[in-house]
Design a protein around this motif. Structure first.
Motif, mmCIF file in Angstrom:
data_model
loop_
_atom_site.group_PDB
_atom_site.id
_atom_site.type_symbol
_atom_site.label_atom_id
_atom_site.label_comp_id
_atom_site.label_asym_id
_atom_site.label_seq_id
_atom_site.Cartn_x
_atom_site.Cartn_y
_atom_site.Cartn_z
ATOM 1 N N ASN A 263 -2.300 1.132 -12.969
ATOM 2 C CA ASN A 263 -3.842 1.404 -13.529
ATOM 3 C C ASN A 263 -4.392 0.442 -11.891
ATOM 4 O OD1 ASN A 263 -2.868 2.470 -15.651
ATOM 5 N ND2 ASN A 263 -2.877 0.247 -17.011
ATOM 6 N N GLY A 264 -4.391 1.194 -11.057
ATOM 7 C CA GLY A 264 -5.029 0.849 -9.671
ATOM 8 C C GLY A 264 -5.541 -0.495 -9.488
ATOM 9 N N LYS A 265 -4.347 -1.109 -10.510
ATOM 10 C CA LYS A 265 -4.071 -2.632 -9.963
ATOM 11 C C LYS A 265 -2.756 -3.676 -9.618
ATOM 12 C CE LYS A 265 -9.102 -4.499 -11.231
ATOM 13 N NZ LYS A 265 -9.297 -5.362 -10.950
ATOM 14 N N LEU B 31 0.546 -1.308 -0.082
ATOM 15 C CA LEU B 31 0.123 0.013 0.328
ATOM 16 C C LEU B 31 0.386 1.127 -0.228
ATOM 17 C CD1 LEU B 31 -2.530 -1.383 2.773
ATOM 18 C CD2 LEU B 31 -3.145 -1.580 -0.248
ATOM 19 N N GLU B 32 2.297 1.090 0.736
ATOM 20 C CA GLU B 32 2.310 2.894 1.073
ATOM 21 C C GLU B 32 3.990 2.534 -0.234
ATOM 22 O OE1 GLU B 32 0.934 4.852 1.966
ATOM 23 O OE2 GLU B 32 -0.903 4.197 3.066
ATOM 24 N N GLU C 113 -4.141 -10.839 -12.036
ATOM 25 C CA GLU C 113 -3.908 -8.941 -12.027
ATOM 26 C C GLU C 113 -5.146 -9.085 -9.948
ATOM 27 O OE1 GLU C 113 -5.416 -6.706 -14.783
ATOM 28 O OE2 GLU C 113 -8.018 -7.542 -14.244
ATOM 29 N N PHE C 114 -5.095 -7.765 -9.074
ATOM 30 C CA PHE C 114 -6.284 -8.144 -8.158
ATOM 31 C C PHE C 114 -6.432 -6.879 -7.837
ATOM 32 C CE2 PHE C 114 -3.576 -12.027 -8.186
ATOM 33 C CZ PHE C 114 -3.840 -12.702 -7.132
ATOM 34 N N SER C 115 -7.519 -6.143 -7.084
ATOM 35 C CA SER C 115 -7.929 -5.316 -6.626
ATOM 36 C C SER C 115 -7.692 -4.938 -5.612
ATOM 37 C CB SER C 115 -9.341 -4.486 -6.329
ATOM 38 O OG SER C 115 -9.769 -5.599 -5.707
#
Length: 529
Positions: free
Chosen positions: A292-294, A248-249, A303-305
């Motif tokens: 691209n947000g994935k 996340l960071e 691929e994963f959210s």
């Protein structure tokens, strides 16, 4: 017997960064916590004890007991595992790839450095326990780096396809390689022992992690060595908060870039990725990339959210594998570790990581360069004496060594320094004369000086060449000896496998190394067998 001492810094085999680290230069002091001196371990113990999550000790011991359940381990190893439950026990750790049959000789030196340091620490700090740990690099996936070892100048290679983490790789097919190896070994008592070790490790275990554990335990189990395979879902569960922060960071990327900027005057060992994690399965180890947000898995369609990858992390943490930047943090989170022992290249990349450790509030371990050793036979030492060589001579580049031998054997000075000095004096007088005339004469003097100086230099080279021909026999004996001790013009410890020396000397090889190596001493150890 030559008795000169070769420091790591003067050996010619360490990088400028390592030399500056070993010299404790002020410009690199911010990159480490404490320099590895015996008296500095007291503060390291205090800091680690305050900063380590003792609740994870029980998990660590449980995993180790499970990994050792099928191994005939020594009482000392079992005691060491059990002692990790209590908060006055700390580890000293080294790590190594799962090289076939241990790979190069320095596999031994890493582990012996680790074992010997724990003994020195116990003598200095008797109220604490110190456990030597060998961290197997089971999650690496570069099979080409580990699928061979050298034996008497021949490469014994395991031809197999591998795409996933090497620790999970099947040992199927190694029986063919063993047939080749045992022919090379012959039929002596020590050869029989080596065959038994190889067979029991690689032909009686199903994967490379278990095989390597057996090998290391066979060689060092009686010294209390504890071997860990961190490719384990239970251990990784304790690492989940740090994996989540990385996803996340991207904390490591930002922190390590700050440090590499401080290292711009040196060769950077590793560069951080934006996400320093891999996704792994039995036949897959690929980078996790955020775009691209994935979260995508490189070279796959996976691929994963954000929610999906966090759910996967919570349910299957074993699918997340730290890379070279994150692996040290994983080690220090799950082990009550005080010091990491590694080669120069390893210590160089650890020096990139302190700011990252500070940001995630994990104690940065002390960093110790492993022992380096040159093994020599009595016969080779006698040759060195006869040729009137020093160890310093033999560590030199071969061209420099040839020049030294030529100069040493010549009955007169080969360099023409006195003649050059006399020439310079003559032209100094001519320059004084030139000042009284015009610039054209000064130019002529300068041109003549350059011509005659070059002529003397050419004569000097021809004289050296003539003397090399005269002493060709001494030079050949010297270079042959250096080539024996430094195969492929490299350090012996990076080329030869331990089996070459074990075949000749048996268990005495390890016994002698353990008695001789002093991990806190920064010199090449010359061990005569």
């Amino acid at each position: 017997m030559p008795t000169d001492c070769i420091s790591y810094q003067n050996s010619g085999y360490f990088s400028p960064l390592m030399n500056d680290y070993l010299d404790e230069k002020s410009n690199v002091q911010s990159l480490y916590n404490r320099f590895p001196k015996l008296e500095n371990f007291e503060a390291q113990i205090t800091e680690k004890k305050a900063n380590f999550n003792n609740a994870s000790r029980a998990t660590l011991v449980s995993v180790l007991k499970k990994q050792y359940s099928a191994i005939q381990s020594s009482q000392l190893t079992l005691q060491n595992i059990e002692s990790l439950k209590v908060d006055n026990t700390f580890s000293i750790t080294t790590g190594h790839q799962l090289n076939l049959f241990s790979g190069p000789l320095y596999f031994l030196y890493k582990i012996i450095s680790t074992i010997n340091l724990t003994q020195e620490l116990k003598a200095k700090y008797p109220a604490h326990n110190f456990v030597p740990i060998y961290w197997m690099a089971t999650e690496d996936h570069d099979f080409e780096e580990i699928n061979y070892f050298n034996f008497r100048g021949k490469k014994i290679r395991w031809n197999k396809e591998s795409n996933g983490p090497v620790g999970r790789l099947s040992t199927e097919g190694l029986s063919d390689l063993f047939e080749v190896f045992q022919q090379e070994l012959g039929s002596s008592t020590n050869a029989t022992t080596l065959k038994k070790i190889f067979q029991e490790a690689y032909l009686q275990h199903n994967n490379l992690a278990d095989a390597t554990r057996h090998l290391a335990n066979a060689l060092f189990g009686d010294k209390g060595l504890v071997i860990i395979d961190a490719d384990d879902a239970t251990l990784k569960r304790n690492f989940i908060p740090f994996i989540k922060e990385e996803l996340l960071e991207q904390t490591s990327h930002k922190a390590v870039l700050e440090t590499t900027d401080k290292l711009k005057d040196y060769n950077i060992q590793v560069n951080p990725r934006e996400i320093n994690l891999f996704y792994i399965e039995d036949q897959l180890r690929e980078r996790i990339i955020f775009e691209n947000g994935k979260y995508t898995i490189n070279h796959t369609k996976k691929e994963f959210s954000e929610n999906e990858i966090l759910e996967l992390l919570d349910s299957n943490p074993e699918k997340f594998s730290p890379n070279v930047i994150m692996r040290p943090l994983y080690q220090e989170v799950i082990l009550p570790n005080l010091c990491y022992i590694g080669g120069g290249g390893e210590i160089a990349y650890w020096l990139e990581l302190k700011s990252f450790f500070n940001k995630v509030n994990i104690t940065f371990p002390m960093l110790l360069v492993r022992n380096s050793v040159l093994l020599a036979s009595d016969k080779q030492v006698k040759k060195i004496d006869k040729l009137q060589l020093s160890w310093n001579d033999l560590f030199a580049k071969q061209g420099d060594l040839i020049n030294r031998v030529t100069l040493q054997n010549s009955a007169f000075p080969i360099n023409l320094t006195p003649q050059k000095e006399q020439l310079a004096k003559q032209f100094s007088d001519l320059y004084d004369l030139a000042k009284k005339t015009d610039n054209s004469f000064t130019g002529a003097v300068k041109a003549q000086e350059a011509k005659q100086t070059k002529g003397l230099e050419n004569l000097e080279k021809r004289l050296l060449k003539a003397q090399k021909r005269k002493f060709s026999e001494e030079i050949e004996r010297t270079t042959n000896l250096q080539n024996e001790l430094f195969p492929n013009k490299s350090l012996q410890e990076r080329q030869a496998n331990f089996s070459e020396f074990y075949l000749e000397h048996g268990p005495e090889l390890i016994t002698k190394l353990i008695s001789r190596l002093k991990p806190l001493k920064q010199t090449f150890e010359i061990v005569t067998l």
